[in-house]
Design a protein around this motif. Structure first.
Motif, PDB file in Angstrom:
ATOM      1  N   ASN A  31       0.862  -1.188   0.000  1.00  0.00           N
ATOM      2  CA  ASN A  31       0.000   0.000   0.000  1.00  0.00           C
ATOM      3  C   ASN A  31       0.889   1.225   0.000  1.00  0.00           C
ATOM      4  O   ASN A  31       1.868   1.293   0.754  1.00  0.00           O
ATOM      5  CB  ASN A  31      -0.900   0.055   1.236  1.00  0.00           C
ATOM      6  N   THR A  32       0.554   2.192  -0.853  1.00  0.00           N
ATOM      7  CA  THR A  32       1.330   3.426  -0.937  1.00  0.00           C
ATOM      8  C   THR A  32       0.452   4.609  -0.564  1.00  0.00           C
ATOM      9  O   THR A  32      -0.775   4.490  -0.504  1.00  0.00           O
ATOM     10  CB  THR A  32       1.861   3.646  -2.367  1.00  0.00           C
ATOM     11  N   THR A  33       1.087   5.748  -0.340  1.00  0.00           N
ATOM     12  CA  THR A  33       0.312   6.966  -0.138  1.00  0.00           C
ATOM     13  C   THR A  33      -0.399   7.299  -1.448  1.00  0.00           C
ATOM     14  O   THR A  33       0.080   6.939  -2.536  1.00  0.00           O
ATOM     15  CB  THR A  33       1.201   8.139   0.311  1.00  0.00           C
ATOM     16  N   LEU A  34      -1.506   7.975  -1.350  1.00  0.00           N
ATOM     17  CA  LEU A  34      -2.352   8.273  -2.501  1.00  0.00           C
ATOM     18  C   LEU A  34      -1.572   8.950  -3.621  1.00  0.00           C
ATOM     19  O   LEU A  34      -0.881   9.948  -3.401  1.00  0.00           O
ATOM     20  CB  LEU A  34      -3.519   9.172  -2.056  1.00  0.00           C
ATOM     21  N   GLY A  35      -1.655   8.362  -4.817  1.00  0.00           N
ATOM     22  CA  GLY A  35      -1.035   8.943  -5.996  1.00  0.00           C
ATOM     23  C   GLY A  35       0.449   8.685  -6.169  1.00  0.00           C
ATOM     24  O   GLY A  35       1.047   9.170  -7.127  1.00  0.00           O
ATOM     25  N   SER A  36       1.054   7.917  -5.272  1.00  0.00           N
ATOM     26  CA  SER A  36       2.501   7.709  -5.353  1.00  0.00           C
ATOM     27  C   SER A  36       2.889   6.343  -5.920  1.00  0.00           C
ATOM     28  O   SER A  36       4.075   6.017  -5.983  1.00  0.00           O
ATOM     29  CB  SER A  36       3.143   7.871  -3.970  1.00  0.00           C
ATOM     30  N   ASP A  37       1.922   5.551  -6.370  1.00  0.00           N
ATOM     31  CA  ASP A  37       2.219   4.192  -6.809  1.00  0.00           C
ATOM     32  C   ASP A  37       3.189   4.143  -7.995  1.00  0.00           C
ATOM     33  O   ASP A  37       4.056   3.276  -8.040  1.00  0.00           O
ATOM     34  CB  ASP A  37       0.946   3.403  -7.107  1.00  0.00           C
ATOM     35  N   GLY A  38       3.098   5.066  -8.919  1.00  0.00           N
ATOM     36  CA  GLY A  38       4.012   5.080 -10.058  1.00  0.00           C
ATOM     37  C   GLY A  38       5.445   5.341  -9.632  1.00  0.00           C
ATOM     38  O   GLY A  38       6.378   4.660 -10.069  1.00  0.00           O
ATOM     39  N   LYS A  39       5.620   6.311  -8.749  1.00  0.00           N
ATOM     40  CA  LYS A  39       6.952   6.650  -8.244  1.00  0.00           C
ATOM     41  C   LYS A  39       7.533   5.498  -7.440  1.00  0.00           C
ATOM     42  O   LYS A  39       8.702   5.133  -7.608  1.00  0.00           O
ATOM     43  CB  LYS A  39       6.881   7.921  -7.398  1.00  0.00           C
ATOM     44  N   VAL A  40       6.721   4.894  -6.586  1.00  0.00           N
ATOM     45  CA  VAL A  40       7.184   3.774  -5.760  1.00  0.00           C
ATOM     46  C   VAL A  40       7.547   2.583  -6.648  1.00  0.00           C
ATOM     47  O   VAL A  40       8.575   1.933  -6.436  1.00  0.00           O
ATOM     48  CB  VAL A  40       6.127   3.389  -4.706  1.00  0.00           C
ATOM     49  N   ALA A  41       6.731   2.304  -7.653  1.00  0.00           N
ATOM     50  CA  ALA A  41       7.026   1.194  -8.571  1.00  0.00           C
ATOM     51  C   ALA A  41       8.389   1.401  -9.238  1.00  0.00           C
ATOM     52  O   ALA A  41       9.177   0.466  -9.361  1.00  0.00           O
ATOM     53  CB  ALA A  41       5.926   1.051  -9.605  1.00  0.00           C
ATOM     54  N   SER A  42       8.667   2.618  -9.659  1.00  0.00           N
ATOM     55  CA  SER A  42       9.968   2.922 -10.275  1.00  0.00           C
ATOM     56  C   SER A  42      11.114   2.701  -9.296  1.00  0.00           C
ATOM     57  O   SER A  42      12.159   2.159  -9.666  1.00  0.00           O
ATOM     58  CB  SER A  42       9.992   4.367 -10.772  1.00  0.00           C
ATOM     59  N   GLN A  43      10.925   3.127  -8.041  1.00  0.00           N
ATOM     60  CA  GLN A  43      11.967   2.932  -7.032  1.00  0.00           C
ATOM     61  C   GLN A  43      12.189   1.446  -6.745  1.00  0.00           C
ATOM     62  O   GLN A  43      13.326   1.008  -6.557  1.00  0.00           O
ATOM     63  CB  GLN A  43      11.590   3.668  -5.747  1.00  0.00           C
ATOM     64  N   LEU A  44      11.112   0.674  -6.717  1.00  0.00           N
ATOM     65  CA  LEU A  44      11.229  -0.759  -6.464  1.00  0.00           C
ATOM     66  C   LEU A  44      12.020  -1.455  -7.560  1.00  0.00           C
ATOM     67  O   LEU A  44      12.829  -2.346  -7.288  1.00  0.00           O
ATOM     68  CB  LEU A  44       9.841  -1.396  -6.355  1.00  0.00           C
ATOM     69  N   ARG A  45      11.813  -1.041  -8.806  1.00  0.00           N
ATOM     70  CA  ARG A  45      12.516  -1.659  -9.935  1.00  0.00           C
ATOM     71  C   ARG A  45      14.026  -1.451  -9.862  1.00  0.00           C
ATOM     72  O   ARG A  45      14.783  -2.191 -10.486  1.00  0.00           O
ATOM     73  CB  ARG A  45      11.963  -1.122 -11.247  1.00  0.00           C
ATOM     74  N   GLU A  46      14.468  -0.484  -9.088  1.00  0.00           N
ATOM     75  CA  GLU A  46      15.900  -0.195  -8.944  1.00  0.00           C
ATOM     76  C   GLU A  46      16.577  -1.042  -7.866  1.00  0.00           C
ATOM     77  O   GLU A  46      17.799  -1.042  -7.753  1.00  0.00           O
ATOM     78  CB  GLU A  46      16.107   1.288  -8.616  1.00  0.00           C
ATOM     79  N   ILE A  47      15.791  -1.771  -7.081  1.00  0.00           N
ATOM     80  CA  ILE A  47      16.336  -2.557  -5.967  1.00  0.00           C
ATOM     81  C   ILE A  47      16.778  -3.932  -6.466  1.00  0.00           C
ATOM     82  O   ILE A  47      15.972  -4.670  -7.052  1.00  0.00           O
ATOM     83  CB  ILE A  47      15.299  -2.700  -4.832  1.00  0.00           C
ATOM     84  N   SER A  48      18.031  -4.267  -6.211  1.00  0.00           N
ATOM     85  CA  SER A  48      18.541  -5.592  -6.553  1.00  0.00           C
ATOM     86  C   SER A  48      17.783  -6.640  -5.745  1.00  0.00           C
ATOM     87  O   SER A  48      17.642  -6.519  -4.525  1.00  0.00           O
ATOM     88  CB  SER A  48      20.032  -5.658  -6.242  1.00  0.00           C
ATOM     89  N   GLY A  49      17.277  -7.653  -6.419  1.00  0.00           N
ATOM     90  CA  GLY A  49      16.491  -8.693  -5.757  1.00  0.00           C
ATOM     91  C   GLY A  49      15.004  -8.551  -6.006  1.00  0.00           C
ATOM     92  O   GLY A  49      14.258  -9.513  -5.865  1.00  0.00           O
ATOM     93  N   VAL A  50      14.561  -7.356  -6.374  1.00  0.00           N
ATOM     94  CA  VAL A  50      13.157  -7.163  -6.769  1.00  0.00           C
ATOM     95  C   VAL A  50      13.105  -7.493  -8.258  1.00  0.00           C
ATOM     96  O   VAL A  50      13.647  -6.769  -9.087  1.00  0.00           O
ATOM     97  CB  VAL A  50      12.664  -5.729  -6.490  1.00  0.00           C
ATOM     98  N   THR A  51      12.480  -8.620  -8.585  1.00  0.00           N
ATOM     99  CA  THR A  51      12.540  -9.136  -9.952  1.00  0.00           C
ATOM    100  C   THR A  51      11.326  -8.773 -10.801  1.00  0.00           C
ATOM    101  O   THR A  51      11.416  -8.789 -12.021  1.00  0.00           O
ATOM    102  CB  THR A  51      12.719 -10.659  -9.943  1.00  0.00           C
ATOM    103  N   GLU A  52      10.198  -8.473 -10.161  1.00  0.00           N
ATOM    104  CA  GLU A  52       8.998  -8.083 -10.897  1.00  0.00           C
ATOM    105  C   GLU A  52       8.223  -7.077 -10.061  1.00  0.00           C
ATOM    106  O   GLU A  52       8.157  -7.200  -8.835  1.00  0.00           O
ATOM    107  CB  GLU A  52       8.107  -9.292 -11.187  1.00  0.00           C
ATOM    108  N   VAL A  53       7.619  -6.096 -10.731  1.00  0.00           N
ATOM    109  CA  VAL A  53       6.807  -5.078 -10.053  1.00  0.00           C
ATOM    110  C   VAL A  53       5.571  -4.820 -10.908  1.00  0.00           C
ATOM    111  O   VAL A  53       5.685  -4.572 -12.108  1.00  0.00           O
ATOM    112  CB  VAL A  53       7.592  -3.756  -9.872  1.00  0.00           C
TER     113      VAL A  53
END
Length: 84
Positions: free
Chosen positions: A9-31
Motif C-alpha cells: 500500500n502506498t500513499t495516494l497517488g505515489s504508486d508510479g513513483k514507488v514502482a519505479s523505485q522498487l525496480r531499482e532494488i537488486s532482488g526485486v525481480t517483478e513489479v
C-alpha cells in the motif's frame, strides 16, 4: 532460491513513483501496479530467507511512500510444480 510476493500500500497517488523505485532494488525481480486493496505487487528473490528479509526490511520498507506491506512466501513455482 527463496521467492516471496509482497503486497504494498502506498500513499495516494505515489504508486508510479514507488514502482519505479522498487525496480531499482537488486532482488526485486517483478513489479506490478494493481487496482484493488493493494497498489503494488512485487516479487522478491534471494539466495536464502535471510537475504530476502534483508531486501524487504533494509531497502523496500525504507521507501518513504510505502504505507504498509504484506509478505507471502512462495511454496511452489506454478502449475507445473503443482501437477508434478
Amino acid at each position: 532460491m527463496r521467492k516471496v510476493l509482497v503486497l504494498i500500500n502506498t500513499t495516494l497517488g505515489s504508486d508510479g513513483k514507488v514502482a519505479s523505485q522498487l525496480r531499482e532494488i537488486s532482488g526485486v525481480t517483478e513489479v506490478y501496479r494493481v487496482q484493488g486493496v493493494y497498489d503494488i505487487l512485487a516479487k522478491v528473490e534471494g539466495a536464502d530467507p535471510t537475504k530476502v528479509k534483508e531486501i524487504i526490511t533494509a531497502k523496500l520498507r525504507k521507501i518513504d511512500d510505502i504505507k504498509s506491506t504484506i509478505t507471502m512466501v512462495v511454496t511452489n513455482d506454478g502449475l507445473a510444480t503443482a501437477l508434478a
